[in-house]
Motif scaffolding. Structure first.
Motif, PDB file in Angstrom:
ATOM      1  N   TYR A 103      41.852  38.491  51.859  1.00 52.79           N
ATOM      2  CA  TYR A 103      42.195  37.026  51.814  1.00 52.79           C
ATOM      3  C   TYR A 103      43.182  36.756  50.768  1.00 52.79           C
ATOM      4  O   TYR A 103      43.452  35.501  50.774  1.00 52.79           O
ATOM      5  N   ASN A 104      43.731  37.727  50.094  1.00 53.42           N
ATOM      6  CA  ASN A 104      44.834  37.395  49.000  1.00 53.42           C
ATOM      7  C   ASN A 104      44.261  36.525  47.927  1.00 53.42           C
ATOM      8  O   ASN A 104      44.783  35.530  47.654  1.00 53.42           O
ATOM      9  N   LEU A 105      42.896  36.525  47.504  1.00 46.99           N
ATOM     10  CA  LEU A 105      42.144  35.703  46.682  1.00 46.99           C
ATOM     11  C   LEU A 105      42.600  36.154  45.047  1.00 46.99           C
ATOM     12  O   LEU A 105      42.597  37.570  44.889  1.00 46.99           O
ATOM     13  N   LYS A 106      42.577  35.392  44.132  1.00 48.85           N
ATOM     14  CA  LYS A 106      42.726  35.802  42.781  1.00 48.85           C
ATOM     15  C   LYS A 106      41.219  36.286  42.380  1.00 48.85           C
ATOM     16  O   LYS A 106      40.331  35.947  42.493  1.00 48.85           O
ATOM     17  N   LYS A 107      41.571  37.599  41.678  1.00 53.50           N
ATOM     18  CA  LYS A 107      40.621  38.301  41.057  1.00 53.50           C
ATOM     19  C   LYS A 107      40.223  37.953  39.433  1.00 53.50           C
ATOM     20  O   LYS A 107      41.453  37.834  38.902  1.00 53.50           O
ATOM     21  N   PRO A 108      38.891  37.740  39.086  1.00 53.35           N
ATOM     22  CA  PRO A 108      38.815  37.433  37.678  1.00 53.35           C
ATOM     23  C   PRO A 108      39.416  38.626  36.697  1.00 53.35           C
ATOM     24  O   PRO A 108      39.243  40.039  37.165  1.00 53.35           O
ATOM     25  N   LYS A 109      39.751  38.059  35.661  1.00 55.50           N
ATOM     26  CA  LYS A 109      40.601  38.983  34.604  1.00 55.50           C
ATOM     27  C   LYS A 109      39.310  39.909  34.093  1.00 55.50           C
ATOM     28  O   LYS A 109      39.582  41.212  33.643  1.00 55.50           O
ATOM     29  N   GLU A 110      38.012  39.402  34.051  1.00 59.54           N
ATOM     30  CA  GLU A 110      36.821  40.038  33.558  1.00 59.54           C
ATOM     31  C   GLU A 110      36.529  41.052  34.402  1.00 59.54           C
ATOM     32  O   GLU A 110      35.542  41.832  33.848  1.00 59.54           O
ATOM     33  N   GLY A 111      36.678  41.053  35.506  1.00 56.69           N
ATOM     34  CA  GLY A 111      36.187  41.919  36.630  1.00 56.69           C
ATOM     35  C   GLY A 111      35.136  41.429  37.456  1.00 56.69           C
ATOM     36  O   GLY A 111      34.732  40.402  37.187  1.00 56.69           O
ATOM     37  N   TRP A 112      34.754  42.047  38.466  1.00 60.03           N
ATOM     38  CA  TRP A 112      34.058  41.273  39.180  1.00 60.03           C
ATOM     39  C   TRP A 112      32.147  41.060  38.774  1.00 60.03           C
ATOM     40  O   TRP A 112      31.738  40.555  39.596  1.00 60.03           O
ATOM     41  N   THR A 113      32.019  41.786  37.592  1.00 62.54           N
ATOM     42  CA  THR A 113      30.744  41.481  37.208  1.00 62.54           C
ATOM     43  C   THR A 113      30.565  39.903  37.047  1.00 62.54           C
ATOM     44  O   THR A 113      29.436  39.290  36.805  1.00 62.54           O
ATOM     45  N   ARG A 114      31.695  39.161  36.847  1.00 60.80           N
ATOM     46  CA  ARG A 114      31.735  37.878  36.671  1.00 60.80           C
ATOM     47  C   ARG A 114      30.995  36.860  37.899  1.00 60.80           C
ATOM     48  O   ARG A 114      30.469  36.031  37.595  1.00 60.80           O
TER      49      ARG A 114
END
Length: 178
Positions: A103-114
Motif C-alpha cells: 500500500y506504499n505506507l511509510k515504514k517506521p525508522k525504528e523498524g517494525w518492532t514499533r
C-alpha cells in the motif's frame, strides 16, 4: 458466497448508520483493559477509538469489524504472540513490511518492532492487512479466516464474526436508547 457478500454489505451499512463508536465504545474498551489492570484513562481510550476510526476511514472497513479482530487477537493489549505477532492486532513484522510495501505506507525508522507499543500504527497496519485479505478473497469470512495463520482458521473466523455480530447488537441498542 453471495449470501456472505450480502450480509457483509448489510452489516457495513447498518453499522455506519447505527453503530459508530462513542462513549459506549470507550466504556467497552475500558472493561477489557481493566480486566488486565491496564491504563483506562479517558485520553488513552479516546486515542484508541480515534486510531480505529482513522484506520476505518483509510481502509473502508467497518470500525466494529476492526474492533472485533482486536478483541479476539489481544483484548486491547499490546502483547507479543507465540509466533512473533505484535500488538493489539497481532501483526508479524514481516506482514507489516509486506502491507507497507503493497500500500506504499511509510515504514517506521525504528523498524517494525514499533508496532508492539505504537497501537495507532499497529491498528493501521492490521486494518490494511485485513483490507488486503478482503480484496484478495472477496468476502469478509475468508478475509478474517486468513488473518490468522494458525490451523484453526475456521474457528477463528467464527469467533471474529460472532464478536462482530455482538458489537453490532450492542451498538444498535445503545444508539436506539440515545
Amino acid at each position: 458466497m453471495k449470501k456472505w457478500i450480502f450480509v457483509f454489505v448489510f452489516l457495513i451499512l447498518f453499522s455506519i448508520v447505527y453503530a459508530l463508536p462513542g462513549k459506549w465504545f470507550r466504556n467497552f474498551v475500558k472493561e477489557y483493559r481493566r480486566a488486565y489492570g491496564l491504563p483506562t484513562d479517558d485520553e488513552l481510550l479516546i486515542k484508541i477509538e480515534d486510531a480505529i476510526l482513522d484506520a476505518s476511514k483509510e481502509t473502508g472497513l467497518d470500525p466494529l469489524l476492526i474492533t472485533s479482530v482486536i478483541i479476539v487477537e489481544s483484548e486491547f493489549r499490546n502483547v507479543i504472540g507465540l509466533y512473533g505477532e505484535l500488538g493489539m492486532m497481532q501483526i508479524k513484522p514481516e506482514t507489516a513490511d509486506f502491507v507497507a510495501n503493497y500500500y506504499n505506507l511509510k515504514k517506521p525508522k525504528e523498524g517494525w518492532t514499533r508496532i508492539l507499543w505504537d497501537f495507532k500504527l499497529n491498528i493501521k497496519i492490521g486494518s490494511y492487512y485485513l483490507k488486503y485479505l478482503y480484496d484478495k478473497f472477496g468476502n469478509i469470512q475468508e478475509a478474517v479466516k486468513h488473518y490468522n495463520g494458525g490451523i484453526y482458521k475456521e474457528q477463528y473466523a467464527e469467533r471474529i464474526l460472532e464478536k462482530y455480530q455482538q458489537m453490532l447488537k450492542v451498538a444498535s441498542v445503545y444508539e436506539n436508547n440515545s
